[in-house]
Write a protein that holds these residues in place. Sequence first.
Motif, PDB file in Angstrom:
ATOM      1  N   VAL A 151       0.411 -20.886  29.174  1.00 28.04           N
ATOM      2  CA  VAL A 151      -0.807 -20.114  28.933  1.00 28.04           C
ATOM      3  C   VAL A 151      -1.205 -20.335  27.480  1.00 28.04           C
ATOM      4  O   VAL A 151      -0.429 -20.066  26.562  1.00 28.04           O
ATOM      5  CB  VAL A 151      -0.599 -18.612  29.202  1.00 28.04           C
ATOM      6  N   THR A 152      -2.406 -20.846  27.272  1.00 28.86           N
ATOM      7  CA  THR A 152      -2.891 -21.119  25.920  1.00 28.86           C
ATOM      8  C   THR A 152      -3.088 -19.800  25.167  1.00 28.86           C
ATOM      9  O   THR A 152      -3.531 -18.809  25.765  1.00 28.86           O
ATOM     10  CB  THR A 152      -4.222 -21.879  25.984  1.00 28.86           C
ATOM     11  N   PRO A 153      -2.751 -19.765  23.869  1.00 29.49           N
ATOM     12  CA  PRO A 153      -2.964 -18.530  23.095  1.00 29.49           C
ATOM     13  C   PRO A 153      -4.390 -18.006  23.253  1.00 29.49           C
ATOM     14  O   PRO A 153      -5.357 -18.756  23.179  1.00 29.49           O
ATOM     15  CB  PRO A 153      -2.677 -18.976  21.652  1.00 29.49           C
ATOM     16  N   ARG A 154      -4.492 -16.711  23.472  1.00 30.57           N
ATOM     17  CA  ARG A 154      -5.801 -16.090  23.734  1.00 30.57           C
ATOM     18  C   ARG A 154      -6.578 -15.848  22.453  1.00 30.57           C
ATOM     19  O   ARG A 154      -6.013 -15.432  21.439  1.00 30.57           O
ATOM     20  CB  ARG A 154      -5.601 -14.772  24.476  1.00 30.57           C
ATOM     21  N   GLU A 155      -7.884 -16.068  22.524  1.00 31.11           N
ATOM     22  CA  GLU A 155      -8.750 -15.794  21.384  1.00 31.11           C
ATOM     23  C   GLU A 155      -9.178 -14.331  21.345  1.00 31.11           C
ATOM     24  O   GLU A 155      -9.489 -13.797  20.278  1.00 31.11           O
ATOM     25  CB  GLU A 155      -9.980 -16.710  21.428  1.00 31.11           C
ATOM     26  N   SER A 156      -9.234 -13.691  22.483  1.00 33.47           N
ATOM     27  CA  SER A 156      -9.568 -12.265  22.543  1.00 33.47           C
ATOM     28  C   SER A 156      -8.955 -11.680  23.804  1.00 33.47           C
ATOM     29  O   SER A 156      -8.675 -12.406  24.764  1.00 33.47           O
ATOM     30  CB  SER A 156     -11.089 -12.047  22.550  1.00 33.47           C
ATOM     31  N   VAL A 157      -8.761 -10.374  23.786  1.00 33.72           N
ATOM     32  CA  VAL A 157      -8.177  -9.679  24.929  1.00 33.72           C
ATOM     33  C   VAL A 157      -8.883  -8.335  25.089  1.00 33.72           C
ATOM     34  O   VAL A 157      -8.942  -7.548  24.140  1.00 33.72           O
ATOM     35  CB  VAL A 157      -6.657  -9.453  24.744  1.00 33.72           C
ATOM     36  N   LEU A 158      -9.415  -8.078  26.271  1.00 34.70           N
ATOM     37  CA  LEU A 158      -9.991  -6.776  26.579  1.00 34.70           C
ATOM     38  C   LEU A 158      -8.934  -5.981  27.332  1.00 34.70           C
ATOM     39  O   LEU A 158      -8.445  -6.420  28.371  1.00 34.70           O
ATOM     40  CB  LEU A 158     -11.256  -6.928  27.427  1.00 34.70           C
ATOM     41  N   ARG A 159      -8.594  -4.801  26.809  1.00 31.45           N
ATOM     42  CA  ARG A 159      -7.517  -3.998  27.380  1.00 31.45           C
ATOM     43  C   ARG A 159      -8.014  -2.587  27.673  1.00 31.45           C
ATOM     44  O   ARG A 159      -8.998  -2.131  27.102  1.00 31.45           O
ATOM     45  CB  ARG A 159      -6.329  -3.873  26.417  1.00 31.45           C
ATOM     46  N   ARG A 160      -7.279  -1.901  28.514  1.00 30.43           N
ATOM     47  CA  ARG A 160      -7.467  -0.470  28.694  1.00 30.43           C
ATOM     48  C   ARG A 160      -6.157   0.119  29.198  1.00 30.43           C
ATOM     49  O   ARG A 160      -5.287  -0.601  29.698  1.00 30.43           O
ATOM     50  CB  ARG A 160      -8.611  -0.156  29.652  1.00 30.43           C
ATOM     51  N   THR A 161      -6.036   1.426  29.062  1.00 30.35           N
ATOM     52  CA  THR A 161      -4.880   2.126  29.600  1.00 30.35           C
ATOM     53  C   THR A 161      -5.354   3.060  30.717  1.00 30.35           C
ATOM     54  O   THR A 161      -6.548   3.339  30.856  1.00 30.35           O
ATOM     55  CB  THR A 161      -4.161   2.946  28.512  1.00 30.35           C
ATOM     56  N   ALA A 162      -4.404   3.559  31.512  1.00 28.73           N
ATOM     57  CA  ALA A 162      -4.772   4.429  32.624  1.00 28.73           C
ATOM     58  C   ALA A 162      -5.433   5.701  32.119  1.00 28.73           C
ATOM     59  O   ALA A 162      -6.388   6.201  32.708  1.00 28.73           O
ATOM     60  CB  ALA A 162      -3.544   4.749  33.467  1.00 28.73           C
ATOM     61  N   ASP A 163      -4.932   6.233  31.002  1.00 33.53           N
ATOM     62  CA  ASP A 163      -5.539   7.401  30.368  1.00 33.53           C
ATOM     63  C   ASP A 163      -5.157   7.381  28.897  1.00 33.53           C
ATOM     64  O   ASP A 163      -4.511   6.445  28.422  1.00 33.53           O
ATOM     65  CB  ASP A 163      -5.104   8.710  31.040  1.00 33.53           C
ATOM     66  N   ASP A 164      -5.549   8.418  28.168  1.00 27.28           N
ATOM     67  CA  ASP A 164      -5.333   8.420  26.722  1.00 27.28           C
ATOM     68  C   ASP A 164      -3.913   8.766  26.309  1.00 27.28           C
ATOM     69  O   ASP A 164      -3.594   8.773  25.122  1.00 27.28           O
ATOM     70  CB  ASP A 164      -6.310   9.396  26.057  1.00 27.28           C
ATOM     71  N   THR A 165      -3.054   9.073  27.266  1.00 23.35           N
ATOM     72  CA  THR A 165      -1.656   9.358  26.941  1.00 23.35           C
ATOM     73  C   THR A 165      -0.720   8.263  27.449  1.00 23.35           C
ATOM     74  O   THR A 165       0.469   8.307  27.175  1.00 23.35           O
ATOM     75  CB  THR A 165      -1.224  10.706  27.550  1.00 23.35           C
ATOM     76  N   ASP A 166      -1.264   7.314  28.177  1.00 25.41           N
ATOM     77  CA  ASP A 166      -0.451   6.244  28.761  1.00 25.41           C
ATOM     78  C   ASP A 166      -0.148   5.182  27.708  1.00 25.41           C
ATOM     79  O   ASP A 166      -1.070   4.584  27.151  1.00 25.41           O
ATOM     80  CB  ASP A 166      -1.204   5.615  29.930  1.00 25.41           C
ATOM     81  N   PRO A 167       1.129   4.949  27.379  1.00 27.07           N
ATOM     82  CA  PRO A 167       1.454   3.961  26.344  1.00 27.07           C
ATOM     83  C   PRO A 167       1.356   2.522  26.832  1.00 27.07           C
ATOM     84  O   PRO A 167       1.452   1.593  26.038  1.00 27.07           O
ATOM     85  CB  PRO A 167       2.906   4.315  25.982  1.00 27.07           C
ATOM     86  N   PHE A 168       1.182   2.325  28.139  1.00 29.89           N
ATOM     87  CA  PHE A 168       1.182   0.975  28.687  1.00 29.89           C
ATOM     88  C   PHE A 168      -0.254   0.483  28.864  1.00 29.89           C
ATOM     89  O   PHE A 168      -1.018   1.049  29.649  1.00 29.89           O
ATOM     90  CB  PHE A 168       1.925   0.934  30.027  1.00 29.89           C
ATOM     91  N   GLU A 169      -0.602  -0.556  28.123  1.00 29.55           N
ATOM     92  CA  GLU A 169      -1.955  -1.083  28.193  1.00 29.55           C
ATOM     93  C   GLU A 169      -2.040  -2.196  29.234  1.00 29.55           C
ATOM     94  O   GLU A 169      -1.070  -2.898  29.496  1.00 29.55           O
ATOM     95  CB  GLU A 169      -2.389  -1.614  26.827  1.00 29.55           C
ATOM     96  N   ARG A 170      -3.191  -2.337  29.815  1.00 24.74           N
ATOM     97  CA  ARG A 170      -3.427  -3.351  30.837  1.00 24.74           C
ATOM     98  C   ARG A 170      -4.493  -4.319  30.342  1.00 24.74           C
ATOM     99  O   ARG A 170      -5.575  -3.900  29.922  1.00 24.74           O
ATOM    100  CB  ARG A 170      -3.890  -2.692  32.137  1.00 24.74           C
ATOM    101  N   VAL A 171      -4.175  -5.597  30.383  1.00 23.20           N
ATOM    102  CA  VAL A 171      -5.144  -6.616  29.993  1.00 23.20           C
ATOM    103  C   VAL A 171      -6.093  -6.841  31.165  1.00 23.20           C
ATOM    104  O   VAL A 171      -5.669  -7.128  32.280  1.00 23.20           O
ATOM    105  CB  VAL A 171      -4.444  -7.934  29.603  1.00 23.20           C
TER     106      VAL A 171
END
Length: 345
Positions: free
Chosen positions: A104-124
């Motif tokens: 996987v080529t190094p990413r130039e940008s990543v859009l992420r979000r989490t399930a809610d504002d207390t969830d420490p696990f982010e999803r790309v």
Amino acid sequence: MSRRASDYDESDVRIRPSRRGSRPRSKDRPAHEDALPGFVTAVDRGRYTVLVGRGVGGKRMPERVVTAMKARELGRKGIVVGDNVDLVGETGGGRDALARIVRVTPRESVLRRTADDTDPFERVIVANADQLVIVSALANPEPRPRLIDRCLVAAYDAHLDPLLVLTKADLADPADFLQHYAPLDVEHVVTSTGESGFDGLEALHERLSGRVSVLVGHSGVGKSTIVNALVPDARRATGVVNDVTGRGRHTSTSAVALRLPGEDGWVIDTPGIRSFGLAHVDLGRIIENFPDLEPGTAGCPRGCTHDEEECALDEWVASGQAGPAGAARLDSLRRLLRARSGEAD
């Protein structure tokens, strides 16, 4: 006659050779120098749709769609729509062909979000986009400014240029709504559909041309309708808004990248969202997008949230150093900071 243990010597013991460890495992991994570069356009249950169009050394090759799986050596490394990858194996395409993604080529940008504002696990969500298109209807369903604010925060955090697209302008005047975002200098396009066709499509196409744009918005705002108008062969399912709840039905179930006809530009359609967790966002990355206000934070106390009595930004704005729009800009900044912390929901 049985033998006693003392009657055995070392020559009587047979040692069965163990297969494990009989040959040291090499730490070297294949270089895959013959791997072909590709662009991930869709992900579905461990299978990746990849567009292959360039060979080794930049040699141009006929474009083709390849189905691939992730190679074991990548481990748990995630692959998302927008990733640039290298493939080996059955890269010629075809109904039953299955290639392997080995890099996987190094990413130039990543859009992420989490399930809610207390969830420490982010999803790309998407990789390598350069523009976030926030789609909102002006009516049916009613616009959700707090969700739009959260999407703006995500765009600033990922260093993506935000673009606000307002649909269904035939049902409501966009002037008052746009005034709410004027201090942020967010580019916008207003669209509507009627007897004359799709108004605003040309202006939107102009802002998408030559870019990789990811479209986000809650269900029912007309996101899939826009995609179908931009890419006639997309055939994205469209839905209707529930008259009772005012909510749309999810019609897009997964992200997919679609090329604009005759263009180098791409649009990435994503499933409708009802929340956008921002637990992963650093406040400092939001303020970086307010260059007229950022110098004023130098006088803030340590750990300042920039939305408290001790914040130095109020004095900075009152002194006129932030310009004539300073007060409105500060209000917008704090609105986004509250959106990030969940206080505005």
